[in-house]
Structures are given as C-alpha cells and as structure tokens.
Design an enzyme around this catalytic site. Structure first.
Site, PDB file in Angstrom:
ATOM      1  N   ARG A 151     -24.822  11.186 -10.124  1.00  0.00           N
ATOM      2  CA  ARG A 151     -24.302  10.600  -8.897  1.00  0.00           C
ATOM      3  C   ARG A 151     -23.675  11.698  -8.039  1.00  0.00           C
ATOM      4  O   ARG A 151     -23.324  12.773  -8.548  1.00  0.00           O
ATOM      5  CB  ARG A 151     -23.266   9.531  -9.233  1.00  0.00           C
ATOM      6  CG  ARG A 151     -23.830   8.358 -10.028  1.00  0.00           C
ATOM      7  CD  ARG A 151     -22.747   7.407 -10.484  1.00  0.00           C
ATOM      8  NE  ARG A 151     -21.801   8.052 -11.380  1.00  0.00           N
ATOM      9  CZ  ARG A 151     -20.733   7.463 -11.901  1.00  0.00           C
ATOM     10  NH1 ARG A 151     -20.481   6.205 -11.588  1.00  0.00           N
ATOM     11  NH2 ARG A 151     -19.927   8.106 -12.715  1.00  0.00           N
ATOM     12  N   GLY A 168     -11.639   2.046 -21.966  1.00  0.00           N
ATOM     13  CA  GLY A 168     -11.313   0.669 -21.621  1.00  0.00           C
ATOM     14  C   GLY A 168     -10.700   0.491 -20.261  1.00  0.00           C
ATOM     15  O   GLY A 168     -10.346  -0.629 -19.888  1.00  0.00           O
ATOM     16  N   SER A 169     -10.538   1.567 -19.476  1.00  0.00           N
ATOM     17  CA  SER A 169      -9.963   1.400 -18.145  1.00  0.00           C
ATOM     18  C   SER A 169     -10.972   0.725 -17.225  1.00  0.00           C
ATOM     19  O   SER A 169     -12.177   0.719 -17.486  1.00  0.00           O
ATOM     20  CB  SER A 169      -9.544   2.753 -17.566  1.00  0.00           C
ATOM     21  OG  SER A 169     -10.669   3.585 -17.379  1.00  0.00           O
ATOM     22  N   SER A 215      -2.444  12.387 -12.735  1.00  0.00           N
ATOM     23  CA  SER A 215      -3.591  13.048 -12.125  1.00  0.00           C
ATOM     24  C   SER A 215      -4.785  12.955 -13.061  1.00  0.00           C
ATOM     25  O   SER A 215      -4.798  12.129 -13.992  1.00  0.00           O
ATOM     26  CB  SER A 215      -3.253  14.503 -11.796  1.00  0.00           C
ATOM     27  OG  SER A 215      -4.291  15.101 -11.033  1.00  0.00           O
ATOM     28  N   LYS A 220      -9.957   6.157  -7.804  1.00  0.00           N
ATOM     29  CA  LYS A 220     -10.419   7.040  -8.873  1.00  0.00           C
ATOM     30  C   LYS A 220     -11.931   7.088  -9.052  1.00  0.00           C
ATOM     31  O   LYS A 220     -12.443   7.945  -9.761  1.00  0.00           O
ATOM     32  CB  LYS A 220      -9.790   6.618 -10.203  1.00  0.00           C
ATOM     33  CG  LYS A 220     -10.209   5.228 -10.668  1.00  0.00           C
ATOM     34  CD  LYS A 220      -9.559   4.851 -11.986  1.00  0.00           C
ATOM     35  CE  LYS A 220     -10.054   3.499 -12.454  1.00  0.00           C
ATOM     36  NZ  LYS A 220      -9.484   3.111 -13.757  1.00  0.00           N
ATOM     37  N   LYS A 256      -7.094  14.635  -5.541  1.00  0.00           N
ATOM     38  CA  LYS A 256      -6.037  14.634  -6.566  1.00  0.00           C
ATOM     39  C   LYS A 256      -5.449  16.034  -6.731  1.00  0.00           C
ATOM     40  O   LYS A 256      -4.245  16.191  -6.952  1.00  0.00           O
ATOM     41  CB  LYS A 256      -6.592  14.132  -7.906  1.00  0.00           C
ATOM     42  CG  LYS A 256      -7.011  12.672  -7.905  1.00  0.00           C
ATOM     43  CD  LYS A 256      -5.852  11.718  -7.681  1.00  0.00           C
ATOM     44  CE  LYS A 256      -4.940  11.610  -8.893  1.00  0.00           C
ATOM     45  NZ  LYS A 256      -3.874  10.615  -8.695  1.00  0.00           N
ATOM     46  N   ASP A 272       0.860  -1.179   0.000  1.00  0.00           N
ATOM     47  CA  ASP A 272       0.000   0.000   0.000  1.00  0.00           C
ATOM     48  C   ASP A 272       0.900   1.234   0.000  1.00  0.00           C
ATOM     49  O   ASP A 272       1.819   1.333   0.832  1.00  0.00           O
ATOM     50  CB  ASP A 272      -0.884  -0.023   1.252  1.00  0.00           C
ATOM     51  CG  ASP A 272      -1.943   1.060   1.251  1.00  0.00           C
ATOM     52  OD1 ASP A 272      -1.718   2.107   0.608  1.00  0.00           O
ATOM     53  OD2 ASP A 272      -2.986   0.871   1.898  1.00  0.00           O
ATOM     54  N   LYS A 276     -10.485  15.835 -13.377  1.00  0.00           N
ATOM     55  CA  LYS A 276     -11.447  16.105 -12.308  1.00  0.00           C
ATOM     56  C   LYS A 276     -10.831  16.924 -11.179  1.00  0.00           C
ATOM     57  O   LYS A 276     -11.545  17.379 -10.269  1.00  0.00           O
ATOM     58  CB  LYS A 276     -12.015  14.786 -11.782  1.00  0.00           C
ATOM     59  CG  LYS A 276     -12.904  14.075 -12.796  1.00  0.00           C
ATOM     60  CD  LYS A 276     -13.376  12.742 -12.287  1.00  0.00           C
ATOM     61  CE  LYS A 276     -14.355  12.089 -13.273  1.00  0.00           C
ATOM     62  NZ  LYS A 276     -13.753  11.826 -14.590  1.00  0.00           N
ATOM     63  N   THR A 308     -26.568   8.547 -16.397  1.00  0.00           N
ATOM     64  CA  THR A 308     -26.976   9.374 -15.262  1.00  0.00           C
ATOM     65  C   THR A 308     -27.808  10.573 -15.690  1.00  0.00           C
ATOM     66  O   THR A 308     -28.717  10.986 -14.986  1.00  0.00           O
ATOM     67  CB  THR A 308     -25.739   9.850 -14.483  1.00  0.00           C
ATOM     68  OG1 THR A 308     -24.863  10.548 -15.364  1.00  0.00           O
ATOM     69  CG2 THR A 308     -25.003   8.666 -13.869  1.00  0.00           C
TER      70      THR A 308
END
Length: 642
Positions: free
Chosen positions: A563, A473-474, A428, A389, A443, A363, A431, A495
């Site tokens: 959200r 694709g992440s 980063s 993320k 971040k 970690d 966002k 959303t």
C-alpha cells in the site's frame, strides 16, 4: 423411568440408552438385595458343610431358621434405608449402612441363639455359620453396588467419548493433572480426556488418573486417526515461548485442535468451560510482559487528576483501565469518537464505581474546547494517545492527519506546559523512525515538538515519548482483519509475501506507557525491545491452521501489493548504536536528533496553515523539510524526493 421406556418403545426409537435411565425403583433394589441374601445363605451352607462335615443347624426345621435370618436382615435394611440411595452415586455412607445392617443381623440372630441355648440347653444354629453369612452377605451387597456403579461409569464414559472431543493434556506436572481432573469431574464439558502427553520418554508404561501417558515421538510417528485423538489442551503459562511454538508446530502438522486452559491459580470449576478456549495467534506472539514498578506508578496516580486523550481507542482505553486501578481522584477520558467513548464510559462505571470519571467528546485540535479542561481540573498526568494511525488513510488525507497528529499534539503538550502538568506522556509509533509515509512523518514531527518543549524557559513539565510496534488486537490491526477474512471463508489478503512486522500486546504497550511516565526525567523517547520479527505470511498460515483450515486449500492467500507508504521491514528499534539502556532491560532510550523550539514551532505553524488550506503537496513538502529522513515509498509523493 417407565415413561422414558414407554416413549422409547412406542415412540419409534427402540434404542434404550442406559446412561439416560435415572434410577431403579427402590422395591427393585430391595428385591435384588433379598435375592443376594438368599444366595448368601445357600453359599454359606455349602461352605460350612464342606469344611465341618457336620450339622450346623440344630433346629428341626432348617427353612424356618433361614427365613428368620433373612427377615431380621430385611428389617434392619429397611431401618437403615440401605436400598434408598441411587446406586451409581453410592458413597462411603451407603456402604457403612450396609455394614451396620449386616453386622446387626449377625448380632441379633446370635443373641437370640444364646437366649435359646439358655432356655433349652442347645443352640439352633452354629455361630461360625452366622459369621460366615455376615461376611458373604455384606460382600455380595457391596459388590452388587460396586458393579452397578462401575457399569454406569463405563456406559457414561463411552457415551462421552463418542460425543465429546477426545483430547490429550500436555504435561504430567501437578498443573496438568489438576486440569485433567477438573475436566473428568465435570460431565458438562465437551471434552473427554484420553491421556497425557510429555516430552519425557521414561513414562510410557505409567498412567495418570487411569489414563495413558504418551511421549512426543508417539505423536510424531502416528496420524491423528491412528491416535484416535481430536485435540490437545495446553497450559500456556507452564511453557516458554520457544517450547510453545515447537509443540504448536507439531500439533498443526498433525491437524490436531489446540485448546488453551488456564493455570490452576486462575481455575474456577464454575467457569472452567468458559476458560478453555481455542488457542489464538495472540497466545503464540505474547512475550513475558514488562515488570512495572507498581508502587512508583501508584504514587504518580493515587489521588491525582489524570487526562487521557484518545481514551476510547485501543491503547487509550487500556491506559484508562490500568490507571483506574491506582485510585486516582479523577480520570478525564477525551475522544472524538462518540460510540467508543460511550462504550468505555459504561465499562468504567461498572468496573470502577468508586472512581470519579468525566467523559469528554472533543477534538484535540480544538484548543478552545480543550483549554477549559486544563483550567478546571489541574491535571497531574496527561497521557496523549489521540492520533490518526492508519497509514493508507493518512497518506490519502495528509492534511487531516496533520491537524490531529501534529496540531492536536501541539495543543495538548503546550497546555500541559502552560498549566504546569507534572508529566506529559505521548504515545508514538515505530513508524516515526525513518518514515516512509505521512502518518509516520506526522508522528515524528509531533515527537520533535514535544521534545523541544522540555528546554523552553519556565517549563516545569516532564515531556516523555514512548514508541510502540504493531499492537495485537487494536482497531484495524492485521490480526482482527485476518480473523474476519477467515470467518468469511477467505481469501486472506497480504500486501507482500516478504513483509515482516514486530508485535506486542495492548497490555504490554500500556505497561510501557505507565513505566515511562515514572522513569522519565523529561525529553526522552522510550522504545521497547520488540523481540523477534514475525513474517506476516507465516502469521496468516498459522491463523488459518489454528482455525481448523488448510492454507491455500480451504482458505486462499492472495497478495495485493504494498500500500502507499508501506514498508517491507520495520526499523529495529533496539539497535545498540542508537539506544541507551535503562534499569528495565526491555525499555531503552532512543538517541534521536532534536530541533530547537523556535524552529519547530515555526515549521509546525506553516504545516498547520497548509493543512487548513487542504494543500496536500505543500503539507508533505513541509513534512519532508521537518523530517529529512522521510522518504516516501510506493506513494504519489515519491516525486518530491527527486
């Protein structure tokens, strides 16, 4: 063949498929050839009698002469094995054998005719007759094989066309023709090329490879059923993004399947079937990738020790793949996710057996676990991609997000400075610009800390930050999510109908990371020109249509509401008022305000203590103090902004 016919007749299936017949027995071929020779004799006789009106056989027994000629011809056909090949696969060699056998027949019978003349003073047959027989017999044998070959070709093509997808190839250039020829020459592929498609209007009467050329207006004016076409094969590399989108919109409107073929440079006959695949939404969102300076990047990594945190994630694992190409001395891959770390270990050891790797399960917020790595390996480059993320999860668990995104970044960056790592590159997100959620604010806080280290006395490390938009694709990104929903039969959940996002591919993101590591002088935040934004509703509709379904008919689209912390529109990072250009027109430097090291260090310590205490509200309060532009959106923390 007999067993096949017997099964067809007595096994209940009375349909004999000619394309299933392997080959005729050799004796049947020889018998047909003899019949052709006899017909050639009678045809030659008829022509000679019509032309000369004279006797052409001087021997008293005409039948005996005919039998001798056929006998010699058959003997030579046996010697040259002209009947032994499979007719439908006849080649030039087979035809050459026929020519030689017929010519030798004429030569031998002609020689006997001359010897007979020397012995008796008369010939037994007219020489012109022998020449005519040679021509007619060869042409008969040749045409028989040609017709059989063409007959089986027609039967085979008809069968293919009924079982395979009938496709048009987009384009009439050399690349398109090469792809079409490769498909036509490979009977195992599930595609049947029925023509070519072009934007040009001057090719309507022309054909390629025996197939018609259709113009764009032909597609526009006719339905899929009228065209008798199932789909289109495109070569993405041959078109600009705008051209591709224009064609795809037309094909989707006509309910045509769209297949992507590789360029000729990438084409291998052995794996052509695997290379042709259904066009994906990623193919339409891709842009021309950043052109990285490979020599500069190579010199930064060649024979060096490299650390990649978050190395089992979407971005981190791609950084590992790209860095491994530059032959570093060691790559340390660090991640806290056990299974993904094991997966990348297996992949790297298979792909790069000559590269030394170390895979560390740890970690980034555990300094006592991380510092020994810096003490042992003397890293030259550190790529920090480890982060939480997912916006809703971090919004719900802000204390956990701080421990990884802020404390973890502090530890990795501080150790990089302490152990004099040459360059530290942080991954980063866009966002972090005017954040509306805890993830973005965490971040941005990490960015501020990393930037502040640049000017600390005694620091020699160059600290560089890179910001990305959404990555195609992440793990957990919208496109894989939509794909799973479509595969499950829907519904596709969005959303908000007006939500808009920028997209880039994982390789593009990692090229930016590598480029930033070479061009940065320290303290910069590099941002990427994201191109045009994409409306998520349009994205969902196109994905549904590309999958062969109709939006809101086959697959429903429903709206679930924004959200917590989610924006309708991401910030436009390429705003000229906030950025400076670099020598790469796709990469800019963001001019964001910075904070003094002592101040940000004090604030992040307070933030860490609040996180350890699991005090969510206090965590967000401190975040809003560090990042004044952080205004919560659709979140329980909105009360803190009042």
């Amino acid at each position: 063949m007999y067993n096949s016919l017997r099964k067809k007749i007595f096994g209940g299936d009375n349909v004999v498929n000619l394309s299933d017949v392997r080959y005729l027995p050799r004796w049947i071929i020889l018998a047909i050839d003899i019949l052709i020779l006899i017909i050639s004799l009678f045809l030659s006789t008829y022509i000679i009698k019509k032309i000369t009106q004279t006797e052409f056989i001087y021997h008293q027994n005409e039948i005996t002469v005919f039998i001798c000629i056929v006998f010699v011809n058959v003997i030579l056909m046996y010697i040259f094995k002209t009947y032994a090949g499979i007719i439908r696969h006849s080649t030039f060699i087979d035809l050459f054998k026929l020519l030689i056998s017929c010519f030798c027949t004429m030569f031998i019978v002609g020689s006997i005719n001359i010897l007979y003349f020397w012995a008796t003073g008369t010939k037994f047959i007219l020489t012109a007759y022998l020449i005519l027989y040679f021509i007619i017999s060869f042409m008969g044998l040749f045409l028989f094989r040609l017709y059989v070959k063409e007959f089986f070709h027609i039967v085979r093509e008809y069968r293919r066309s009924t079982l395979k997808k009938r496709i048009l190839v987009l384009g009439i250039d050399e690349q398109s023709i090469a792809i079409a020829r490769a498909i036509l020459d490979n009977p195992s592929l599930p595609y049947h090329v029925v023509g070519f498609l072009t934007q040009r209007t001057d090719s309507k009467r022309a054909s390629l490879l025996g197939k018609p050329i259709l113009s764009k207006d032909k597609i526009e004016q006719n339905t899929k059923e009228e065209l008798l076409v199932d789909g289109i094969i495109v070569i993405k590399e041959m078109m600009s993004k705008d051209e591709m989108n224009s064609w795809v919109n037309l094909f989707l409107e006509k309910d045509l399947n769209i297949f992507k073929a590789p360029s000729v440079q990438k084409l291998r006959d052995s794996d052509l079937g695997g290379s042709i695949r259904t066009l994906q939404i990623e193919d339409l969102l891709n842009r021309k990738p950043i052109k990285i300076e490979n020599e500069e990047v190579k010199s930064r990594h060649y024979n060096k020790n490299i650390l990649v945190t978050g190395g089992a994630g979407s971005i981190g694992s791609e950084i590992v793949r790209q860095v491994a190409q530059f032959n570093p001395s060691l790559i340390v891959v660090l991640d806290q996710a056990e299974t993904p770390l094991y997966d990348i270990e297996i992949e790297m050891k298979n792909k790069f057996p000559h590269i030394r790797f170390k895979f560390v399960l740890a970690d980034v917020s555990n300094k006592h676990r991380i510092e020994p790595l810096f003490q042992t390996y003397n890293f030259s480059m550190v790529y920090h991609a480890a982060a939480y993320k997912h916006v809703p999860l971090v919004e719900e668990n802000p204390h956990e997000g701080i421990l990884v995104n802020v404390l973890g970044s502090k530890i990795i960056a501080s150790l990089s400075s302490k152990y004099k790592v040459n360059r530290f590159v942080m991954v980063s997100t866009d966002k972090a610009v005017n954040p509306t959620n805890v993830m973005g604010a965490s971040k941005r806080t990490a960015e501020l800390y990393v930037q502040s280290l640049q000017n600390v006395d005694g620091n020699t490390t160059k600290f560089i930050t890179t910001r990305f938009g959404n990555v195609l694709g992440s793990n957990g990104s919208v496109i894989p999510h939509f794909k799973k929903q479509i595969e499950a039969g829907g519904p596709v959940t969005i959303t908000h109908p007006d939500i808009v996002r920028y997209f880039m591919t994982i390789p593009e993101a990692c090229e930016l990371v590598l480029q930033a590591g070479t061009m940065g002088h320290g303290g910069e935040i590099f941002v990427f020109d994201m191109g045009e934004p994409v409306k998520i509703l349009d994205l969902a509709r196109r994905m549904i249509k590309l999958s062969g379904f109709e939006p809101n008919i086959d697959i429903k689209i429903i709206y679930t509401g924004l959200r917590p912390g989610e924006k309708l529109y991401e910030e436009l990072l390429s705003d000229d008022a906030k950025t400076l250009p670099t020598h790469n027109d796709k990469i800019m430097i963001s001019k964001d305000p910075s904070i003094n090291f002592l101040e940000i260090d004090k604030m992040t310590k307070m933030l860490t203590i609040a996180s350890i205490k699991r005090d969510k509200v206090e965590v967000v309060k401190i975040l809003k103090t560090i990042v004044p532009e952080f205004k919560s959106n659709n979140s329980i923390y909105e009360v803190l902004d009042k």
